[in-house]
Design an enzyme around this catalytic site. Structure first.
Site, short mmCIF file in Angstrom:
data_model
loop_
_atom_site.label_atom_id
_atom_site.label_comp_id
_atom_site.label_asym_id
_atom_site.label_seq_id
_atom_site.Cartn_x
_atom_site.Cartn_y
_atom_site.Cartn_z
N ASP A 102 -53.31 97.65 43.09
CA ASP A 102 -54.12 97.61 44.30
C ASP A 102 -55.51 97.03 44.08
O ASP A 102 -56.25 96.84 45.04
CB ASP A 102 -54.24 99.01 44.90
CG ASP A 102 -53.61 99.10 46.28
OD1 ASP A 102 -52.80 98.21 46.61
OD2 ASP A 102 -53.93 100.04 47.03
N ASP B 56 -46.59 107.57 39.52
CA ASP B 56 -48.00 107.26 39.34
C ASP B 56 -48.14 106.64 37.96
O ASP B 56 -47.37 106.95 37.03
CB ASP B 56 -48.85 108.53 39.44
CG ASP B 56 -48.89 109.07 40.87
OD1 ASP B 56 -48.58 108.30 41.80
OD2 ASP B 56 -49.22 110.26 41.04
N ASP C 83 -50.02 107.14 35.55
CA ASP C 83 -50.34 108.01 34.41
C ASP C 83 -49.15 108.86 33.99
O ASP C 83 -49.29 109.77 33.18
CB ASP C 83 -51.54 108.91 34.76
CG ASP C 83 -51.26 109.79 35.96
OD1 ASP C 83 -50.37 109.44 36.77
OD2 ASP C 83 -51.94 110.83 36.12
N ASP D 1 -47.14 111.90 50.77
CA ASP D 1 -45.90 112.41 50.18
C ASP D 1 -45.27 113.53 51.03
O ASP D 1 -44.10 113.45 51.40
CB ASP D 1 -46.15 112.89 48.75
CG ASP D 1 -47.38 113.77 48.61
OD1 ASP D 1 -48.03 114.07 49.64
OD2 ASP D 1 -47.70 114.16 47.47
#
Length: 863
Positions: free
Chosen positions: A206, A407, A409, A568
């Site tokens: 992004d 994600d 991470d 979510d």
């Protein structure tokens, strides 16, 4: 051709009557080890018993081997634990009702307005507890049967009938989200145990930064070495950073010499890979300076240049109007092509490698870089917008039936994880009606004592597991596999009309994309993407443009939901509301691992966004009370609890500040008779912890997990949750949403302390109420001790008893705020004994100050 089955060098463990051990361990001793603790009774646990014996017997009698098999096993809590658990819930509910009746009947107080407020608070506590408890009445654990999946969908010749999977990885900023972690996530995906021609990885950037694209290019050079190495030796985990950090290095004599040589070579190559990543900013800067100097005479802006000598279409190092963060063109680039075409940019290093991968599949999955267009004139819809752009781009290329998102991470910790999720999607019982499979979240960077409750196992292993007995768990943002049709807003088969038309007004005006939706509806399983020509790239850039979803159903009835901070939960709610169900997948060895913010301030910022988004959902058209026409009643209750729980903090904060009454000279009682009131409170509190004790037994969590959950809820209830309620109130008045703030994954550079972030106290205004509560309770305990000294010979037995009961409340609050007190201490908190000694000293000093002031002002001010 599909990825071959494990070779002779890998032994597949079988336990629990045919359940494949999700961890592959090498027979010659150099397989990967588990990063999670192995339970005494495997993934099932000793408090669970099989719940699907009748279904399995019926499937066997009807010759189920010829049809779709049973691909997961269901377990329920043993009656010896479940019945007392349910009975205690009913007993506490009755006790709470009787307590309310008693309080209304004895409406006597020294401060009636505070009594009224406390009654309202108690009613809210009881209501919110009931919302939280009712959905846990029937916990169900489901465990994938990986052996059955292999038996029915993998062929002896290496071919496979497994469905395709598109894997989405999202990153918002290469500074807040370290590039090395993102690339490890991608590498673990490329090395996962799944047919290589049926999986594709899409990275959404992004920020539009060239450094992330070039980092992916470096992955394309290292992956041809790392991925076959993982396959050859059944390495676990398959993220190199975690493997080399957490798995003990092989020892001579305990592993083959071939493995020792390969291990050292791969580790050396990985160190060089990391060094190249570290040098990327300088490399890009120097290259751009050279190209810009060559065009200086033309007066062009200082562009950022790619390695092939073309200008980067995204953000530039020296930003200009059309090349800055928040304003740049859309980008879609294929880093690694589909394996059927054999076009891998990183294949060259393998040719020069002295490693032998004979008999090992060296092919790599497809890898694509996506950066959606950004323009200040459009709302980019945060993470949901990025995921929807990936959803459209993947439809034009691989168009897999299944999608899983991570994600950046997080990484795949168990190479069997994707197969595990597929078990639920293909099962003959509820497979066709299963929209998504959610995995619990696990973290490997949390301090050993988990000071701020980052593991959150009470929620992941208790609450979410219990929802498995209803319509299924909610979507938790990462580590979740979706059915593409469910994301498209298509109803489950039992409610789906025979003829569904793909309209441009719903899906967007793109012929190729609409064609991909039609193919998805027909369950067509093409595993080879279309030719990568100018037409497909033009359509890809259009699909990720910021105007594509304008005037369509994207973000409303199609894709991930917009206009809310927690996309979510509301996306899961929309899917459940259409009649789909979901499943919760637990594995003996954790499927995925990630990083959590161990700094208190970062953790609380994360909580503000989550809780604020939950409140936004309650005040939206997705309100659980009125939304979701096909959602189950108790599932609706669970969603209602998820959306209003932050309000509880308002009453907790008021109660936590009540010790200020100790500072008043006269005795002030919130309820009379006070002793009976406190006894009733103690009974209700003890009952909730007795229920919690039974809950942690079937959930398999520890007392430390439970206690940390209690402590952090108290900290959050005096800081983050009230801040979210305030944000929501402002939102309702000003129509401004919750501010989205990416949780920073960067840590303090300290090579000597892995948990340096834990001891870094960063002041923010939302911590003020917690500080006030801490000071009030410390002061109240000190003043109470002073009053005991002053009035010991004057107080009656009842007054002494009341003082002791009041002190009990203050001490309880202090225990709950203990982690916050450590946070204030900063690096001194490395020695908690300092706080243990310091607090009693402060209590005594406050008591002495009170006694001194009492003597000094005696006869002047009643004190």
């Amino acid at each position: 051709m599909a990825s071959p089955a494990p070779g002779d060098g890998a032994v597949v463990g079988v336990a629990n009557g045919g359940l494949m051990d999700p961890l592959l361990v090498s027979a010659n001793g150099h397989g990967g080890g588990a990063t999670g603790k192995k339970a005494d009774h495997g993934a099932k646990g000793r408090h669970w018993v099989a719940a699907d014996k009748a279904e399995r017997r019926a499937a066997k009698e009807s010759g189920g081997e010829n049809g779709r098999p049973l691909l997961f096993r269901s377990y329920k809590v043993k009656g010896a634990l479940l019945h007392p658990y349910r009975a205690l819930i009913c007993v506490r509910l009755l006790a709470v009702l009787l307590f309310f009746v008693w309080r209304i009947k004895h409406n006597k107080s020294d401060v009636m307005w505070f009594w009224t407020m406390s009654v309202v608070g108690d009613v809210w506590f009881g209501f919110s507890w009931l919302l939280n408890q009712l959905p846990k009445f029937n916990p169900v654990k489901t465990i994938p049967d990986l052996a059955a999946l292999r038996r029915h969908y993998d062929h002896r010749d290496g071919a496979s009938r497994l469905p395709g999977i598109d894997v989405f990885v999202t990153t918002a900023d290469p500074i807040d989200e370290p590039i090395l972690g993102t690339m490890n996530c991608v590498l673990s995906i490329l090395a996962v145990d799944y047919p290589v021609d049926r999986i594709a990885c899409y990275l959404s950037d992004d920020s539009g930064a060239l450094i992330l694209y070039e980092a992916l290019a470096e992955v394309g050079k290292f992956a041809p070495l790392w991925v076959p190495f993982c396959r050859k030796y059944a390495i676990e985990p398959r993220a190199p950073e975690s493997y080399f950090e957490f798995v003990a290095p092989p020892q001579a004599g305990r592993a083959t010499q071939e493995f020792l040589n390969d291990y050292r070579r791969v580790q050396l190559e990985y160190d060089e890979f990391k060094a190249r990543l570290d040098k990327l900013p300088d490399t890009i800067r120097k290259r751009s300076d050279v190209y810009n100097s060559m065009r200086a005479a033309e007066g062009d802006a200082k562009a950022t240049w790619m390695a092939n000598g073309t200008q980067w279409a995204g953000t530039w190092i020296d930003p200009t109007e059309d090349h800055r963060k928040g304003h740049h063109a859309g980008i879609a680039k294929v880093v690694l092509d589909h394996p059927s075409r054999g076009q891998h940019h990183g294949s060259q290093p393998n040719a020069e490698s002295d490693l032998s991968f004979a008999g090992t599949d060296v092919r790599l999955p497809m890898l694509v870089y996506v950066s959606r267009e950004k323009n200040p004139s459009y709302d980019h819809n945060k993470k949901a917008g990025a995921l929807n752009a990936q959803l459209r781009a993947s439809a034009l290329l691989s168009n897999a039936q299944l999608i899983i998102n991570f994600d950046c991470d997080h990484y795949i910790n168990n190479s069997q994880a994707l197969r595990a999720a597929v078990c639920f999607m293909l099962d003959q019982r509820e497979g066709d009606n299963t929209a998504f499979v959610q995995f619990p979240q696990r973290f490997d960077n949390v301090d050993p004592t988990d000071r701020y409750g980052n593991h959150n196992r009470v929620f992941f292993d208790g609450t979410m597991l219990a929802l498995n007995g209803l319509q299924g768990p909610s979507y938790l943002g990462t580590g979740c596999m979706f059915r593409r049709l469910a994301l498209y807003g298509i109803d489950p088969p039992q409610f789906r009309p025979d003829n569904i038309t793909t309209k441009a007004s719903k899906f967007g005006d793109s012929t190729l994309f609409l064609d991909s939706v039609s193919k998805a509806l027909k369950q067509e399983r093409s595993t080879i993407p279309p030719p990568l020509d100018n037409t497909i790239f033009a359509e890809l850039e259009r699909a990720v443009s910021c105007s594509f979803d304008k005037g369509t159903d994207w973000g409303k009835g199609v894709g991930y939901i917009y206009d809310i901070a927690t996309e979510d939960i509301v996306t899961g709610f929309r899917i459940h509301g259409q009649g789909w169900r979901s499943m919760y997948c637990t594995m003996e060895h954790d499927a995925f691992c990630g990083t959590a913010p161990i700094n208190l301030t970062e953790r609380l910022h994360q909580i503000v966004r989550w809780s604020g988004g939950s409140l936004e959902m309650f005040f939206s058209h997705n309100n659980p009370i009125i939304g979701g026409r096909r959602i189950w009643p108790l599932q609706r209750v669970s969603y209602l609890n998820m959306t209003i729980y932050p309000v509880t903090s308002v009453f907790i904060l008021i109660y936590a500040l009540s010790p200020v009454m100790w500072l008043i000279p006269d005795e002030v009682y919130i309820q009379r008779p006070f002793t009976r009131y406190v006894v009733y409170l103690l009974i209700i509190i003890v009952l909730i912890h007795m229920i919690g004790w039974l809950e942690i037994k079937w959930a398999g969590v520890t007392w430390l997990d439970y206690w940390r959950n209690e402590q952090f809820f108290m900290i959050g209830s005096t800081s983050a949750y009230p801040a979210a309620v305030l944000h929501m109130a402002v939102n309702l008045l000003t129509k401004k949403g919750i501010h989205f703030r990416v949780t920073s994954k960067q840590t303090i550079a300290d090579t000597n302390d892995k948990f340096a972030d834990l001891y870094d106290f960063r002041w923010v205004p939302m911590l003020m109420p917690t500080v006030v509560v801490l000071i009030f309770n410390v002061g109240a305990i000190g003043v109470a001790l002073g009053k005991i000294v002053v009035y010991m010979g004057v107080w009656t037995a009842a007054q002494k008893r009341h003082a002791a009961l009041g002190l009990l409340f203050n001490i309880w609050v202090m225990f709950l705020l203990y982690p916050f007190a450590l946070a204030i201490m900063g690096r001194w908190a490395k020695r908690p004994i300092i706080l243990v000694v310091l607090l009693p000293v402060v209590f005594v000093l406050v008591a002495l100050l009170y006694v001194g002031l009492h003597i000094l002002l005696l006869g002047v001010i009643p004190f």
